[in-house]
Design a protein around this motif. Structure first.
Motif, PDB file in Angstrom:
ATOM      1  N   LYS A  95     -13.124 -54.836 -29.735  1.00 20.93           N
ATOM      2  CA  LYS A  95     -13.717 -53.861 -29.062  1.00 20.93           C
ATOM      3  C   LYS A  95     -13.298 -53.813 -27.476  1.00 20.93           C
ATOM      4  CE  LYS A  95     -17.701 -55.778 -27.013  1.00 20.93           C
ATOM      5  NZ  LYS A  95     -19.111 -56.437 -27.089  1.00 20.93           N
ATOM      6  N   ILE A  96     -13.280 -52.525 -27.236  1.00 23.35           N
ATOM      7  CA  ILE A  96     -12.751 -51.970 -25.935  1.00 23.35           C
ATOM      8  C   ILE A  96     -13.645 -51.457 -25.043  1.00 23.35           C
ATOM      9  CG2 ILE A  96     -10.792 -50.851 -24.741  1.00 23.35           C
ATOM     10  CD1 ILE A  96      -9.018 -50.985 -27.273  1.00 23.35           C
ATOM     11  N   ARG A  97     -14.046 -51.833 -23.926  1.00 19.54           N
ATOM     12  CA  ARG A  97     -14.806 -51.444 -23.019  1.00 19.54           C
ATOM     13  C   ARG A  97     -14.248 -50.725 -21.956  1.00 19.54           C
ATOM     14  NH1 ARG A  97     -18.530 -56.052 -21.361  1.00 19.54           N
ATOM     15  NH2 ARG A  97     -16.442 -56.952 -21.041  1.00 19.54           N
ATOM     16  N   LEU A  98     -14.329 -49.355 -21.742  1.00 20.05           N
ATOM     17  CA  LEU A  98     -13.637 -48.964 -20.693  1.00 20.05           C
ATOM     18  C   LEU A  98     -14.313 -47.728 -19.650  1.00 20.05           C
ATOM     19  CD1 LEU A  98     -11.106 -46.131 -21.675  1.00 20.05           C
ATOM     20  CD2 LEU A  98     -12.768 -47.195 -23.477  1.00 20.05           C
ATOM     21  N   THR A  99     -14.150 -47.212 -18.759  1.00 21.09           N
ATOM     22  CA  THR A  99     -14.562 -46.286 -17.833  1.00 21.09           C
ATOM     23  C   THR A  99     -13.301 -45.493 -17.157  1.00 21.09           C
ATOM     24  OG1 THR A  99     -16.281 -45.486 -16.603  1.00 21.09           O
ATOM     25  CG2 THR A  99     -15.077 -47.313 -15.682  1.00 21.09           C
ATOM     26  N   THR A 100     -13.680 -44.570 -16.804  1.00 20.63           N
ATOM     27  CA  THR A 100     -12.679 -43.803 -15.734  1.00 20.63           C
ATOM     28  C   THR A 100     -13.492 -43.273 -14.536  1.00 20.63           C
ATOM     29  OG1 THR A 100     -11.224 -41.881 -15.703  1.00 20.63           O
ATOM     30  CG2 THR A 100     -13.161 -41.701 -17.123  1.00 20.63           C
ATOM     31  N   GLU A 101     -12.634 -43.211 -13.258  1.00 15.30           N
ATOM     32  CA  GLU A 101     -13.410 -42.882 -12.035  1.00 15.30           C
ATOM     33  C   GLU A 101     -13.583 -41.509 -11.959  1.00 15.30           C
ATOM     34  OE1 GLU A 101     -10.752 -44.053  -8.874  1.00 15.30           O
ATOM     35  OE2 GLU A 101      -9.531 -42.326  -8.940  1.00 15.30           O
ATOM     36  N   CYS A 102     -13.094 -40.651 -12.788  1.00 13.89           N
ATOM     37  CA  CYS A 102     -13.201 -39.128 -12.728  1.00 13.89           C
ATOM     38  C   CYS A 102     -14.010 -38.501 -13.867  1.00 13.89           C
ATOM     39  CB  CYS A 102     -11.697 -38.590 -12.739  1.00 13.89           C
ATOM     40  SG  CYS A 102     -11.777 -36.921 -12.699  1.00 13.89           S
ATOM     41  N   TYR A 103     -15.337 -38.101 -13.603  1.00 14.03           N
ATOM     42  CA  TYR A 103     -15.788 -37.393 -14.816  1.00 14.03           C
ATOM     43  C   TYR A 103     -15.085 -36.358 -15.503  1.00 14.03           C
ATOM     44  CZ  TYR A 103     -20.213 -39.368 -13.146  1.00 14.03           C
ATOM     45  OH  TYR A 103     -21.269 -40.307 -12.740  1.00 14.03           O
ATOM     46  N   THR A 104     -14.054 -35.699 -14.953  1.00 17.71           N
ATOM     47  CA  THR A 104     -13.170 -34.633 -15.604  1.00 17.71           C
ATOM     48  C   THR A 104     -12.521 -35.402 -16.697  1.00 17.71           C
ATOM     49  OG1 THR A 104     -11.551 -34.960 -13.690  1.00 17.71           O
ATOM     50  CG2 THR A 104     -13.321 -33.022 -13.624  1.00 17.71           C
ATOM     51  N   CYS A 105     -12.091 -36.531 -16.584  1.00 15.66           N
ATOM     52  CA  CYS A 105     -11.313 -37.304 -17.547  1.00 15.66           C
ATOM     53  C   CYS A 105     -12.125 -37.201 -19.096  1.00 15.66           C
ATOM     54  CB  CYS A 105     -10.915 -38.629 -16.937  1.00 15.66           C
ATOM     55  SG  CYS A 105      -9.874 -38.918 -15.767  1.00 15.66           S
ATOM     56  N   TYR A 106     -12.996 -37.005 -18.747  1.00  9.85           N
ATOM     57  CA  TYR A 106     -13.928 -36.918 -20.211  1.00  9.85           C
ATOM     58  C   TYR A 106     -13.775 -35.624 -21.101  1.00  9.85           C
ATOM     59  CZ  TYR A 106     -16.296 -41.232 -18.281  1.00  9.85           C
ATOM     60  OH  TYR A 106     -16.560 -42.327 -17.751  1.00  9.85           O
ATOM     61  N   ILE A 221     -15.788 -24.890   1.974  1.00  6.85           N
ATOM     62  CA  ILE A 221     -15.820 -25.501   1.008  1.00  6.85           C
ATOM     63  C   ILE A 221     -17.116 -25.530   0.512  1.00  6.85           C
ATOM     64  CG2 ILE A 221     -15.945 -28.094  -0.008  1.00  6.85           C
ATOM     65  CD1 ILE A 221     -13.720 -28.544   2.154  1.00  6.85           C
ATOM     66  N   GLN A 222     -17.321 -25.224  -0.795  1.00  4.14           N
ATOM     67  CA  GLN A 222     -18.541 -25.070  -1.824  1.00  4.14           C
ATOM     68  C   GLN A 222     -18.428 -26.143  -2.735  1.00  4.14           C
ATOM     69  OE1 GLN A 222     -20.083 -21.255  -2.871  1.00  4.14           O
ATOM     70  NE2 GLN A 222     -21.550 -22.012  -3.896  1.00  4.14           N
ATOM     71  N   LYS A 223     -19.533 -26.887  -2.805  1.00  7.40           N
ATOM     72  CA  LYS A 223     -19.460 -28.035  -3.877  1.00  7.40           C
ATOM     73  C   LYS A 223     -20.347 -27.475  -5.160  1.00  7.40           C
ATOM     74  CE  LYS A 223     -19.118 -32.030  -0.871  1.00  7.40           C
ATOM     75  NZ  LYS A 223     -19.486 -33.228  -0.525  1.00  7.40           N
ATOM     76  N   VAL A 224     -19.837 -27.588  -6.486  1.00  7.71           N
ATOM     77  CA  VAL A 224     -20.379 -27.137  -7.715  1.00  7.71           C
ATOM     78  C   VAL A 224     -20.270 -28.358  -8.747  1.00  7.71           C
ATOM     79  CG1 VAL A 224     -20.347 -25.374  -9.468  1.00  7.71           C
ATOM     80  CG2 VAL A 224     -19.457 -24.964  -7.087  1.00  7.71           C
ATOM     81  N   GLN A 225     -21.180 -28.440  -9.576  1.00 10.11           N
ATOM     82  CA  GLN A 225     -21.319 -29.537 -10.468  1.00 10.11           C
ATOM     83  C   GLN A 225     -20.373 -29.612 -11.592  1.00 10.11           C
ATOM     84  OE1 GLN A 225     -25.295 -30.301 -11.289  1.00 10.11           O
ATOM     85  NE2 GLN A 225     -25.595 -31.792  -9.687  1.00 10.11           N
ATOM     86  N   LEU A 226     -20.470 -28.370 -12.244  1.00  9.68           N
ATOM     87  CA  LEU A 226     -19.701 -28.223 -13.698  1.00  9.68           C
ATOM     88  C   LEU A 226     -18.444 -27.578 -13.480  1.00  9.68           C
ATOM     89  CD1 LEU A 226     -22.851 -27.291 -15.787  1.00  9.68           C
ATOM     90  CD2 LEU A 226     -21.655 -29.353 -15.429  1.00  9.68           C
ATOM     91  N   THR A 227     -17.373 -27.785 -14.297  1.00  6.50           N
ATOM     92  CA  THR A 227     -16.287 -27.432 -14.417  1.00  6.50           C
ATOM     93  C   THR A 227     -16.235 -25.708 -14.944  1.00  6.50           C
ATOM     94  OG1 THR A 227     -14.938 -29.468 -15.067  1.00  6.50           O
ATOM     95  CG2 THR A 227     -13.796 -27.434 -15.535  1.00  6.50           C
ATOM     96  N   GLU A 228     -16.876 -25.588 -15.659  1.00  5.82           N
ATOM     97  CA  GLU A 228     -17.261 -24.179 -16.313  1.00  5.82           C
ATOM     98  C   GLU A 228     -17.728 -23.274 -15.108  1.00  5.82           C
ATOM     99  OE1 GLU A 228     -18.150 -26.670 -17.824  1.00  5.82           O
ATOM    100  OE2 GLU A 228     -17.207 -26.943 -19.580  1.00  5.82           O
ATOM    101  N   ALA A 229     -18.550 -23.984 -14.460  1.00  9.35           N
ATOM    102  CA  ALA A 229     -19.275 -23.046 -13.338  1.00  9.35           C
ATOM    103  C   ALA A 229     -18.239 -22.796 -12.194  1.00  9.35           C
ATOM    104  CB  ALA A 229     -20.681 -23.556 -12.551  1.00  9.35           C
ATOM    105  N   ILE A 230     -17.582 -23.677 -11.901  1.00  8.91           N
ATOM    106  CA  ILE A 230     -16.319 -23.448 -10.979  1.00  8.91           C
ATOM    107  C   ILE A 230     -15.410 -22.382 -11.321  1.00  8.91           C
ATOM    108  CG2 ILE A 230     -14.471 -24.664  -9.790  1.00  8.91           C
ATOM    109  CD1 ILE A 230     -15.901 -27.224  -9.737  1.00  8.91           C
ATOM    110  N   LEU A 231     -15.102 -22.418 -12.635  1.00  6.97           N
ATOM    111  CA  LEU A 231     -14.126 -21.445 -13.255  1.00  6.97           C
ATOM    112  C   LEU A 231     -14.905 -20.088 -13.292  1.00  6.97           C
ATOM    113  CD1 LEU A 231     -12.419 -23.843 -15.821  1.00  6.97           C
ATOM    114  CD2 LEU A 231     -11.634 -23.163 -13.421  1.00  6.97           C
ATOM    115  N   GLN A 232     -16.072 -19.818 -13.486  1.00  4.00           N
ATOM    116  CA  GLN A 232     -16.797 -18.713 -13.465  1.00  4.00           C
ATOM    117  C   GLN A 232     -16.525 -17.966 -12.207  1.00  4.00           C
ATOM    118  OE1 GLN A 232     -18.074 -16.669 -15.788  1.00  4.00           O
ATOM    119  NE2 GLN A 232     -17.542 -18.029 -17.338  1.00  4.00           N
ATOM    120  N   LEU A 233     -16.887 -18.980 -10.994  1.00  3.76           N
ATOM    121  CA  LEU A 233     -16.803 -18.360  -9.605  1.00  3.76           C
ATOM    122  C   LEU A 233     -15.502 -17.939  -9.383  1.00  3.76           C
ATOM    123  CD1 LEU A 233     -19.287 -20.925  -8.193  1.00  3.76           C
ATOM    124  CD2 LEU A 233     -19.652 -18.516  -8.206  1.00  3.76           C
TER     125      LEU A 233
END
Length: 296
Positions: A95-106, A221-233
């Motif tokens: 078993k390997i249990r891991l995470t990443t500090e950046c959500y975009t890594c997913y 600077i404007q903060k947005v939650q999703l990658t797709e939303a950022i790219l649409q803007l």
């Protein structure tokens, strides 16, 4: 208070399975008198009979049945524990249990896991998304085995091994005034509205490492939650964004978008594997898969 040891439970378990004291003594590498003595001592210690002796046969009493049922559960768990410890000692893991500090890594991590499992189907890779909030804390608490991070800590218990280097690039619309630049300086962003991920500021790599927390380098600077939303803007030419090249590449089929790198090493970001223990052979195989996917 009674104190039944694992040794006593194993004694009862083997006698039941072998069917006699004689066969059980052979199984346990004890003399018959020694085994009989241990059984008698157990019954004296708990103040209850474990076996009734009928016509040279040993029949479990109600107490004996409780001990036997419990021994089946505990001895199975104990055997699994020993097997797992033995695997760890040999440098093997299941078993390997891991995470990443950046959500975009997913965006890329599931693909790495999928490729890794093709050659290692017996290994269970568990991605702890909750740990993304505090990867090093989860690591020190023993809740994960490895964390993929882009910054080191001063904790002497944590080991950091270089993993990969990615490139942060500027994403903009083809209608943007910067479209003809081949590379960009931070000073070129002065009039731009910047869209960033809606995460705590201290964890935002663009804000802390690219802009060095100097928000005067951009118009707003404007903060947005999703990658797709950022790219649409960005596609609508309402501003720009800064992301890892690998994160935005899948979206470049949109003909309204373009990426431009920074000059020098402004956009270079180093990633590390953080761990508490020495990285095992199987974990190294997983790390190699990450590096292979990034080369491709």
């Amino acid at each position: 208070m009674m104190d039944v040891s694992l040794r006593n439970l194993k004694l009862v378990n083997v006698i039941v399975k072998e069917g006699s004291v004689t066969k059980a003594s052979e199984k346990l590498f004890l003399s018959q008198p020694a085994l009989s003595h241990q059984l008698k001592k157990l019954e004296e210690e708990i103040g209850l009979k474990v076996f009734n002796r009928l016509n040279k046969k040993l029949i479990l009493t109600e107490t004996g049945q409780v001990l036997y049922r419990t021994s089946e559960k505990l001895l199975t768990s104990f055997n699994l524990l020993n097997a797992e410890l033995d695997e760890l000692k040999k440098g093997k893991k299941k078993k390997i249990r891991l995470t990443t500090e950046c959500y975009t890594c997913y965006h890329w991590l599931p693909k790495v896991v999928q490729e890794f499992r093709k050659n290692n189907p017996e290994i269970n890779v568990q991605i702890n998304i909750e740990a993304t909030k505090e990867p090093l804390q989860y690591l020190t608490e023993g809740k994960i085995d490895m964390a993929i991070v882009s910054s080191k800590s001063n904790n002497p218990s944590i080991k950091f091994e270089p993993l990969i280097t990615d490139e942060m690039v500027v994403i903009l619309s083809k209608e943007n005034d910067l479209i003809d630049f081949e590379r960009l300086e931070l000073s070129d962003l002065k009039k731009q509205n910047l869209f960033l991920y809606d995460i705590p500021e201290e964890k935002n790599y663009v804000l802390t490492n690219i802009l060095q927390n100097d928000i005067s380098l951009v118009n707003s600077i404007q903060k947005v939650q999703l990658t797709e939303a950022i790219l649409q803007l960005v596609s609508a030419n309402l501003g720009i964004s800064v992301m890892a090249k690998w994160a935005v590449t899948p979206f470049l089929k949109n003909n309204d978008l373009k990426i431009i790198p920074f000059r020098a090493n402004q956009g270079q970001r180093d990633w590390f594997i953080a761990s508490l223990d020495k990285i095992t052979k199987i974990e190294n195989s997983f790390i190699d898969q990450i590096k292979k996917d990034f080369k491709q």
